[in-house]
Scaffold this motif. Sequence first.
Motif, short mmCIF file in Angstrom:
data_model
loop_
_atom_site.label_atom_id
_atom_site.label_comp_id
_atom_site.label_asym_id
_atom_site.label_seq_id
_atom_site.Cartn_x
_atom_site.Cartn_y
_atom_site.Cartn_z
N ALA A 202 0.82 -1.22 0.00
CA ALA A 202 0.00 0.00 0.00
C ALA A 202 0.85 1.26 0.00
O ALA A 202 0.52 2.25 -0.67
CB ALA A 202 -0.92 0.00 1.22
N VAL A 203 1.95 1.25 0.76
CA VAL A 203 2.80 2.44 0.85
C VAL A 203 4.00 2.33 -0.08
O VAL A 203 4.27 3.23 -0.89
CB VAL A 203 3.27 2.65 2.31
N GLY A 204 4.74 1.21 0.01
CA GLY A 204 5.93 1.05 -0.82
C GLY A 204 5.60 0.99 -2.30
O GLY A 204 6.38 1.46 -3.14
N GLY A 205 4.44 0.44 -2.65
CA GLY A 205 4.07 0.33 -4.05
C GLY A 205 3.90 1.67 -4.73
O GLY A 205 4.07 1.78 -5.96
N LEU A 206 3.58 2.71 -3.97
CA LEU A 206 3.41 4.04 -4.56
C LEU A 206 4.71 4.57 -5.15
O LEU A 206 4.70 5.39 -6.07
CB LEU A 206 2.85 5.01 -3.51
N PHE A 207 5.87 4.11 -4.64
CA PHE A 207 7.16 4.56 -5.16
C PHE A 207 7.51 3.87 -6.47
O PHE A 207 8.43 4.30 -7.17
CB PHE A 207 8.26 4.30 -4.12
N GLY A 277 -3.78 0.23 -1.06
CA GLY A 277 -3.38 -1.05 -1.63
C GLY A 277 -3.92 -1.25 -3.03
O GLY A 277 -3.19 -1.68 -3.94
N THR A 278 -5.19 -0.94 -3.24
CA THR A 278 -5.78 -1.12 -4.57
C THR A 278 -5.15 -0.17 -5.59
O THR A 278 -4.85 -0.56 -6.72
CB THR A 278 -7.30 -0.88 -4.51
N LEU A 279 -4.92 1.06 -5.18
CA LEU A 279 -4.27 2.02 -6.07
C LEU A 279 -2.88 1.54 -6.47
O LEU A 279 -2.48 1.63 -7.64
CB LEU A 279 -4.19 3.39 -5.39
N SER A 280 -2.14 1.00 -5.50
CA SER A 280 -0.79 0.52 -5.79
C SER A 280 -0.82 -0.65 -6.76
O SER A 280 -0.02 -0.72 -7.70
CB SER A 280 -0.09 0.11 -4.49
N VAL A 281 -1.73 -1.61 -6.55
CA VAL A 281 -1.82 -2.77 -7.44
C VAL A 281 -2.16 -2.31 -8.86
O VAL A 281 -1.58 -2.80 -9.84
CB VAL A 281 -2.86 -3.77 -6.92
N PHE A 282 -3.08 -1.36 -8.99
CA PHE A 282 -3.45 -0.85 -10.31
C PHE A 282 -2.25 -0.22 -11.01
O PHE A 282 -2.14 -0.29 -12.25
CB PHE A 282 -4.57 0.18 -10.18
N GLY A 283 -1.36 0.41 -10.24
CA GLY A 283 -0.21 1.07 -10.85
C GLY A 283 1.00 0.18 -11.01
O GLY A 283 1.97 0.58 -11.68
N LEU A 284 0.99 -1.01 -10.42
CA LEU A 284 2.13 -1.92 -10.51
C LEU A 284 1.94 -3.02 -11.54
O LEU A 284 2.91 -3.51 -12.12
CB LEU A 284 2.39 -2.56 -9.14
N VAL A 285 0.70 -3.46 -11.75
CA VAL A 285 0.41 -4.56 -12.67
C VAL A 285 -0.36 -4.00 -13.87
O VAL A 285 -1.33 -3.25 -13.69
CB VAL A 285 -0.43 -5.65 -11.97
N ALA A 300 1.91 -7.87 -7.91
CA ALA A 300 2.34 -6.50 -7.62
C ALA A 300 3.71 -6.48 -6.95
O ALA A 300 4.58 -5.68 -7.31
CB ALA A 300 1.31 -5.81 -6.74
N VAL A 301 3.92 -7.35 -5.97
CA VAL A 301 5.21 -7.37 -5.27
C VAL A 301 6.31 -7.88 -6.19
O VAL A 301 7.45 -7.39 -6.14
CB VAL A 301 5.12 -8.23 -3.99
N ASN A 302 6.00 -8.85 -7.04
CA ASN A 302 6.99 -9.30 -8.02
C ASN A 302 7.39 -8.16 -8.95
O ASN A 302 8.56 -8.06 -9.35
CB ASN A 302 6.43 -10.47 -8.83
N ALA A 303 6.44 -7.30 -9.31
CA ALA A 303 6.75 -6.15 -10.15
C ALA A 303 7.62 -5.14 -9.42
O ALA A 303 8.46 -4.46 -10.03
CB ALA A 303 5.46 -5.49 -10.63
N MET A 304 7.44 -5.04 -8.09
CA MET A 304 8.23 -4.09 -7.30
C MET A 304 9.69 -4.53 -7.20
O MET A 304 10.61 -3.72 -7.37
CB MET A 304 7.64 -3.96 -5.89
N GLY A 307 11.73 -11.10 -9.69
CA GLY A 307 11.77 -12.46 -9.17
C GLY A 307 10.42 -12.90 -8.65
O GLY A 307 9.38 -12.32 -8.97
N THR A 308 10.44 -13.93 -7.80
CA THR A 308 9.19 -14.47 -7.26
C THR A 308 9.14 -14.51 -5.74
O THR A 308 8.11 -14.87 -5.17
CB THR A 308 8.97 -15.90 -7.78
N TRP A 309 10.25 -14.13 -5.07
CA TRP A 309 10.25 -14.24 -3.61
C TRP A 309 9.23 -13.31 -2.98
O TRP A 309 8.59 -13.66 -1.98
CB TRP A 309 11.66 -13.94 -3.07
N GLY A 310 9.07 -12.11 -3.56
CA GLY A 310 8.10 -11.17 -3.00
C GLY A 310 6.69 -11.69 -3.13
O GLY A 310 5.87 -11.57 -2.21
#
Length: 479
Positions: A202-207, A277-285, A300-304, A307-310
């Motif tokens: 939700a927060v880190g994804g905005l970056f 969180g929803t805004l971040s997912v929309f902007g990451l995927v 979304a975390v894989n895009a951040m 790899g696949t660990w996230g």
Amino acid sequence: MTSTAVPSAVTDTAPATPAARSAATATGPAAPAPGQGGDRHARRFGLPVAICLVMGNIIGGGIFLLPASVAPFGTISLVAFAVLTAGAMALALVFGRLAERHPRTGGPYVYVRAAFGDFAGFLAAYSYWITAWVSNAALAVAAVGYLGVLFPAVGAHKWSMCLAALAVQWLPALANLAGTRYVGAVQLVATVLKLVPLLLVAVGGLFFFDPANLGPFQATGQGPVGAVSASAAILLFSYLGMESAAVSAGEVRDPARNVARATLLGTGGAAVVYLLGTLSVFGLVSHAKLVDSQAPFSDAVNAMFGGTWGGTLVACAAVISMLGALNGWTLLSAQTPYAAAKDGLFPKVFEIKRRGVPVVGVLVTAALASALTVYNYTAGSEGVFEVLVLVTTFTATVPYLLSTAAQLYFLASGQGGRVHRGRLVRDAVLASLAFGFSMWLVAGSGYAAVYQGVLFLFAGVLGYALMAARKQRAAGRKA
């Protein structure tokens, strides 16, 4: 809670008129305070656990799957999320106000029965019960997608998926059977563990946000109002549970004070996590990938980080989140029929409690949700999650509508014992907005969901007729 908290709350709200006294009687006796009889396992939840119960039930499988479910509507669904959040907060305020004056296990059932009598109370209890166990089935279906990320063998065959979904349902049921103190502990741990990765996205994804991933603002042929309504009907599933503290008021210490606070703080906290969180997912995927995603937060975390660990870490958080949500929803699904059974509107077997938990309600709910889960996998239908979500949207709005109508009834009837006169205008505006919001959600559910939901409700009317006749015969014998 002090030993005088509940009795004093009841005294303060004692109605003066005969009609008001009748309504007060309908709410039943207040739960005994600690040390004054009753189940010694009751009143185990303080404010922090009550907040976690609300947030844990709200932030369940919805936050992890719904970004993909509403992606086909386009980014206009973010507008629906904002509108839905405002409506959810209005409903939360109404539930908080009602719970201040009716601090008894049962939530909407208690309020509706006090205002409109047995039949309306039964409809509220029965529809809420349907919502609870159908939601459990939907959460189990959602959990399988993320379990497949952790254990690919789970997704290899429909029967392996079905068995995994059943295990996800019965583990929280067993935790509930251990007693309310363990329910609270599981809820607290699950809420804390799942919030860490959620806040990371939700927060880190905005970056890492890329506007090019957002896709079209409106991706369907519907008008803006229709698109917002349709996506909001799906998104409501992510807010189910805002009434959790009110439904479990009998297990909350100092409920007249803590239920309202837990409802507002829990709903507000969940709303912040949801929107970011929803805004971040929309902007990451990318939009094209998100529409078909089975685990959007993992993507979304894989895009951040690459790899696949996230994605694996988020899948762990999703499973923990859904187990925590099922833990709380299993308790709620047993509380409402327990309250109705105490008043003779559900079979008496639902009154049986062990370690502070209505055990029959837990077992019956888990069995019904399991049967629905097995049916969904054997039928092999597409979009099972979305279908179940829309049915629960309709059945959830029935007790919401009736509860807001009960609040308007209390306000309009001038029952000063239930309504603080200094808050009359504010409470009336909030209740009116919440009622209109609930009606809007019914309209957005769609014809198919309303049709199926009404069939579920009508199936219970025969049961009510038999229970009401039995209650009447018992009353005649006593007379």
